[in-house]
Design an enzyme around this catalytic site. Structure first.
Site, short mmCIF file in Angstrom:
data_model
loop_
_atom_site.label_atom_id
_atom_site.label_comp_id
_atom_site.label_asym_id
_atom_site.label_seq_id
_atom_site.Cartn_x
_atom_site.Cartn_y
_atom_site.Cartn_z
N SER A 172 33.13 31.95 13.57
CA SER A 172 33.41 32.79 12.40
C SER A 172 32.13 33.24 11.70
O SER A 172 32.16 34.17 10.89
CB SER A 172 34.29 32.03 11.41
N HIS A 216 21.00 27.40 17.42
CA HIS A 216 20.89 27.00 16.02
C HIS A 216 19.43 26.78 15.64
O HIS A 216 18.98 27.22 14.57
CB HIS A 216 21.69 25.72 15.79
#
Length: 399
Positions: free
Chosen positions: A232, A270
């Site tokens: 998301s 990340h």
């Protein structure tokens, strides 16, 4: 010392000419921005753009008293015509100081990108720092006195603000105003929300600021929970909220999972997004971090913390769950939320929002879904701000 912002946009302005993107389409009327230029006390002009004279007139100002014009960055395109009566623009060499007859002192600040920043001290002692687009001050190693006003590319170079905070040049009462605003962030409420998370604000073109006077500095929430489904954008949103702060500790609760290539790729993605000044700790032992002193924490994520906690109490075995496992998990969740309530650190935590999709087919899956829902609710209750990220868009649920 007064500063009139003749423009607050990127060098190409906002909207960009001939750009069909949604942000440019929405940047009309009061949301439109000319290229950034500053008029200081009517005597010093920082950056010369084609519309400066008209912008000054619209703001009720005049360029007739300008005694010095300084450029901060290379300008693309044809040369800008210097309006009649203005001195020829120039640049000050890095580290040099210029004293004006008006009583202003201007020091050139070295950057890590092409261009020059300018630190201006007014006759009244007020201090401002102007940083050009795409740049951050270089060579900041010594403690510094905080500026009263900082005007910088907060959206494009949030690490510039982090560097200034690290040495004390940006303090709790520093008014941080975003300039060089481009179409990276939609205008309006979304732009204001992102800037507020960095302790900054934006103002319309033509605004006059009084350096050193009290301005409302946006309150950065002490505790924030960012919820969202798979892919998301919740982790990106959480990272964005701390990228303008120095020395963040990124707490990875998922571990390294040796041998899992897909997980390794996720971890690598990340890490590549994070600022180089951030540190990483791979642990699920969150309470000691929350109760201790230190820089901001980014916890990613509570979903994996819960998996580890449920493993520890034997939650996947019905007999163990009934024979004390459920009580043990409840105690661990209470310990965590109590630590969040009492923490003095800035905390941004990420978690998966569950319960809106398919009901898990197994009892253990339903148990995990239920416990994660309870954990999210308990954690959110201790946070000043709660966000739900859907399709990369953050919806404010609290704060």
């Amino acid at each position: 010392m007064d500063v009139t912002l003749l423009g607050t946009g990127a060098p190409a302005g906002l909207p960009r000419p001939d750009c069909p993107c949604a942000a440019c389409a929405a940047a009309q009327g009061e949301h439109a921005r000319a290229a950034t230029a500053l008029l200081v006390d009517g005597a010093l002009l920082l950056d010369l753009t084609p519309g400066d004279a008209f912008a000054a007139a619209r703001a009720g100002r005049s360029l007739a008293g300008v005694r010095q014009v300084l450029l901060s960055h290379p300008h693309d395109g044809p040369a800008v015509e210097v309006p009649a009566g203005l001195p020829q623009p120039g640049r000050v060499p890095d580290g040099r100081e210029l004293a004006l007859l008006t009583g202003h002192r201007v020091r050139a600040v070295a950057l890590d990108a092409p261009g020059t920043g300018y630190a201006v001290t007014g006759p009244d002692g007020g201090r401002l720092l102007y940083v050009p687009p795409g740049g951050a001050p270089a060579g900041l190693g010594e403690p510094a006195e905080p500026y009263d006003l900082i005007l910088a590319d907060v959206v494009g170079r949030p690490d510039a603000l982090a560097k200034l905070r690290a040495v004390g040049a940006a303090g709790p009462t520093t008014d941080v105003v975003a300039v060089h605003l481009d179409h990276d962030v939609p205008p309006g409420r979304e732009s204001a929300r992102r800037l507020a998370a960095a302790g900054a604000r934006a103002v319309p073109d033509g605004t006059t600021l009084t350096v050193g006077s009290y301005e409302h500095v946006p309150d950065v929430p002490r505790r924030t929970l960012v919820l969202g489904g798979a892919r998301s954008g919740k982790s990106v949103e959480a990272e964005r909220r701390l990228e303008s702060f120095p020395g963040v500790l990124y707490v990875a609760t998922g571990g390294s999972r040796g041998g899992d290539a897909e997980w390794t790729a996720r971890v690598r993605a990340h890490r590549e997004r994070r600022p180089g000044s951030w540190r990483t700790a791979e642990t699920c032992d969150l309470v000691p971090l929350l109760t201790g002193e230190g820089p901001p924490l980014l916890v990613d994520c509570l979903s994996l913390w819960l998996t580890d906690a449920m493993d520890t109490v034997g939650a996947w075995d019905d007999a163990e769950w009934a024979d004390g496992g459920e009580r043990a998990l409840g105690a661990r969740v209470r310990e965590l939320t109590e630590a969040v309530r009492a923490t003095r650190r800035t905390v941004v935590a990420v978690s998966n929002e569950v319960g809106s999709g398919i009901v898990p087919a197994t009892a253990s899956g339903r148990r995990y879904r239920d416990e994660l829902g309870r954990l999210n609710a308990a954690f959110a209750a201790e946070c000043e701000q709660v966000l739900l990220v859907v399709a990369g868009q953050a919806l404010v649920l609290r704060g």
